[in-house]
Design a protein around this motif. Structure first.
Motif, mmCIF file in Angstrom:
data_model
loop_
_atom_site.group_PDB
_atom_site.id
_atom_site.type_symbol
_atom_site.label_atom_id
_atom_site.label_comp_id
_atom_site.label_asym_id
_atom_site.label_seq_id
_atom_site.Cartn_x
_atom_site.Cartn_y
_atom_site.Cartn_z
ATOM 1 N N LEU A 134 -2.659 10.929 -0.098
ATOM 2 C CA LEU A 134 -2.253 10.664 -1.493
ATOM 3 C C LEU A 134 -2.686 11.935 -2.213
ATOM 4 N N GLY A 135 -3.900 12.368 -2.017
ATOM 5 C CA GLY A 135 -4.371 13.549 -2.788
ATOM 6 C C GLY A 135 -3.479 14.657 -2.831
ATOM 7 N N ILE A 136 -2.767 15.051 -1.520
ATOM 8 C CA ILE A 136 -2.059 16.031 -1.449
ATOM 9 C C ILE A 136 -0.711 16.027 -2.381
ATOM 10 N N LEU A 137 -0.196 14.751 -2.208
ATOM 11 C CA LEU A 137 0.905 14.565 -3.066
ATOM 12 C C LEU A 137 0.588 14.642 -4.823
ATOM 13 N N ALA A 138 -0.730 14.264 -4.954
ATOM 14 C CA ALA A 138 -0.883 14.170 -6.489
ATOM 15 C C ALA A 138 -1.147 15.783 -6.921
ATOM 16 N N VAL A 139 -1.555 16.491 -6.108
ATOM 17 C CA VAL A 139 -1.487 17.818 -6.463
ATOM 18 C C VAL A 139 -0.111 18.509 -6.474
ATOM 19 N N TRP A 140 0.583 18.101 -5.585
ATOM 20 C CA TRP A 140 2.079 18.718 -5.861
ATOM 21 C C TRP A 140 2.844 18.074 -6.940
ATOM 22 N N ALA A 141 2.585 16.604 -7.374
ATOM 23 C CA ALA A 141 3.202 16.104 -8.499
ATOM 24 C C ALA A 141 2.627 16.699 -9.700
ATOM 25 N N ALA A 154 0.913 -1.242 0.060
ATOM 26 C CA ALA A 154 0.201 -0.058 -0.074
ATOM 27 C C ALA A 154 0.876 1.287 -0.017
ATOM 28 N N VAL A 155 2.061 1.179 0.429
ATOM 29 C CA VAL A 155 3.000 2.298 0.308
ATOM 30 C C VAL A 155 3.447 2.709 -1.128
ATOM 31 N N LEU A 156 3.304 1.839 -2.066
ATOM 32 C CA LEU A 156 3.862 1.905 -3.502
ATOM 33 C C LEU A 156 3.381 3.351 -3.828
ATOM 34 N N PRO A 157 1.840 3.553 -3.916
ATOM 35 C CA PRO A 157 1.402 4.660 -4.542
ATOM 36 C C PRO A 157 1.846 6.187 -3.890
ATOM 37 N N LEU A 158 2.240 6.063 -2.691
ATOM 38 C CA LEU A 158 2.639 7.101 -2.051
ATOM 39 C C LEU A 158 4.227 7.344 -2.423
ATOM 40 N N LEU A 159 5.003 6.355 -2.416
ATOM 41 C CA LEU A 159 6.395 6.486 -2.820
ATOM 42 C C LEU A 159 6.428 7.206 -4.327
ATOM 43 N N VAL A 160 5.541 6.492 -5.187
ATOM 44 C CA VAL A 160 5.633 6.914 -6.657
ATOM 45 C C VAL A 160 5.129 8.481 -6.753
ATOM 46 N N LEU A 161 4.134 8.914 -6.154
ATOM 47 C CA LEU A 161 3.466 10.254 -6.289
ATOM 48 C C LEU A 161 4.542 10.993 -5.358
ATOM 49 N N GLY A 162 5.016 10.576 -4.307
ATOM 50 C CA GLY A 162 5.917 11.407 -3.478
ATOM 51 C C GLY A 162 7.491 11.810 -4.572
ATOM 52 N N THR A 163 7.739 10.688 -5.493
ATOM 53 C CA THR A 163 8.795 10.789 -6.116
ATOM 54 C C THR A 163 8.517 11.757 -7.338
ATOM 55 N N ALA A 164 7.211 11.574 -7.720
ATOM 56 C CA ALA A 164 6.977 12.501 -8.771
ATOM 57 C C ALA A 164 6.909 14.131 -8.428
ATOM 58 N N ALA A 165 6.164 14.256 -7.133
ATOM 59 C CA ALA A 165 6.239 15.548 -6.801
ATOM 60 C C ALA A 165 7.750 16.225 -6.576
ATOM 61 N N PHE A 166 8.335 15.428 -5.772
ATOM 62 C CA PHE A 166 9.755 15.834 -5.374
ATOM 63 C C PHE A 166 10.528 16.243 -6.734
ATOM 64 N N SER A 167 10.352 15.192 -7.479
ATOM 65 C CA SER A 167 11.218 15.299 -8.972
ATOM 66 C C SER A 167 10.714 16.662 -9.981
ATOM 67 N N GLY A 168 9.529 16.774 -9.727
ATOM 68 C CA GLY A 168 9.052 17.976 -10.344
ATOM 69 C C GLY A 168 9.549 19.344 -9.785
ATOM 70 N N LEU A 169 9.623 19.403 -8.361
ATOM 71 C CA LEU A 169 9.925 20.435 -7.559
ATOM 72 C C LEU A 169 11.278 20.534 -7.971
ATOM 73 N N GLY A 170 12.078 19.596 -7.912
ATOM 74 C CA GLY A 170 13.752 19.663 -8.198
ATOM 75 C C GLY A 170 14.042 20.169 -9.395
ATOM 76 N N LEU A 171 13.270 19.514 -10.746
ATOM 77 C CA LEU A 171 13.711 19.990 -11.946
ATOM 78 C C LEU A 171 13.163 21.405 -12.428
ATOM 79 N N LEU A 172 12.295 21.822 -11.528
ATOM 80 C CA LEU A 172 11.671 23.251 -11.554
ATOM 81 C C LEU A 172 12.667 24.137 -11.088
ATOM 82 N N MET A 173 13.208 23.784 -9.901
ATOM 83 C CA MET A 173 14.340 24.866 -9.449
ATOM 84 C C MET A 173 15.666 24.511 -10.215
ATOM 85 N N ALA A 174 16.130 23.584 -10.811
ATOM 86 C CA ALA A 174 17.358 23.539 -11.487
ATOM 87 C C ALA A 174 17.220 23.959 -12.737
ATOM 88 N N GLY A 175 16.092 24.062 -13.348
ATOM 89 C CA GLY A 175 15.713 24.579 -14.919
ATOM 90 C C GLY A 175 15.393 26.149 -14.585
#
Length: 272
Positions: free
Chosen positions: A251-258, A164-185
């Motif tokens: 899960l919804g908060i992470l989806a919005v951030w992603a 059950a933690v997999l959706p959280l980890l995937v969405l968390g990764t997507a959210a942080f990746s988006g923010l990291g790439l936004l900052m780097a770019g």
């Protein structure tokens, strides 16, 4: 002179020895999946060979888990501190790799012109970002395995369904990746380095990783609970500490951030 040889005695590489520009092997890029796989392997090797990145993504989370689980510094409200800390440190590991590490590495690749050169290679730009994301996921798997072993050695007793933690980890990764790439770019490499490390420290303290959000004032708690690190750490705790089925709110908060992070990175990212 035969058609199979040139005046210098070297073999003609043309197919059948006739026609101009019909050389074998035919020029062109490798199949797309092979290019993504090769770039993923390359990005992962770079990450694992970087001592500073290993310190950030592996050593610091491991030390925090071991230290605060064995030394009574923070009141976690549980009989065993590791039961509270393990989910939070897993969330911290995701953030350190997908956000902090990726932002810094990509920011300096942009500064040194690496991204500019990769952008004109046969590898499409979206495929390059896919390879970077896959590299992050590979690193996270290694982190999670290591931290889980350490947590079990410290007496961790997880509850709930681990899948059950997999959706959280995937969405968390997507959210942080988006923010990291936004900052780097969008920022200069030096600004990205400073900002990414500052955000890492602030979220470590105020994201519910080590210190429970209940320790903060009500007004601050309501704001901090909307952060991606708080949603990820709280969601993991709901499952692994309290045995919940699926924390849909987190899960919804992470989806919005992603969606916001990846969308903004795609629109604003500058390759040079």
């Amino acid at each position: 002179m035969s058609t199979g040889t040139s005046t210098g005695g070297t073999r003609d590489t043309r197919r059948g020895g006739t026609g101009a520009g019909t050389y074998a092997p035919a020029p062109g890029g490798a199949p797309l999946l092979r290019m993504i796989g090769a770039q993923t392997a390359f990005e992962t090797k770079l990450l694992l060979r970087n001592g500073e990145q290993l310190l950030l993504t592996v050593i610091i989370p491991s030390l925090l888990l071991a230290l605060f689980s064995t030394v009574d510094v923070v009141d976690t409200g549980t009989d065993k501190a590791v039961d509270f800390l393990a989910p939070g440190v897993l969330a911290l590991a995701v953030m350190s790799t997908a956000f902090t590490g990726q932002a810094i590495a990509t920011g300096f690749e942009r500064r040194y012109g690496v991204l500019k050169r990769l952008a004109v290679s046969p590898l499409p730009r979206w495929a390059l970002m896919t390879a970077k994301t896959l590299s992050v996921l590979v690193t996270e798997v290694l982190q999670i395995v290591l931290l889980t072993v350490i947590a079990f050695a410290l007496g961790w007793s997880p509850q709930g369904n681990p899948l059950a933690v997999l959706p959280l980890l995937v969405l968390g990764t997507a959210a942080f990746s988006g923010l990291g790439l936004l900052m780097a770019g969008t920022l200069r490499a030096e600004a990205t380095l400073a900002a990414a490390n500052l955000v890492f420290l602030l979220l470590l303290v105020g994201g519910g990783v080590i210190v429970p959000l209940d320790e903060f004032p009500d007004a601050a708690r309501s704001v901090l609970g909307l952060l991606p690190i708080s949603a990820l750490s709280d969601g993991l705790r709901e499952i692994l500490q309290h045995g919940a089925a699926m924390p849909w709110g987190d899960l919804g908060i992470l989806a919005v951030w992603a969606a916001v992070g990846l969308g903004a990175a795609g629109a604003l990212f500058r390759w040079e």
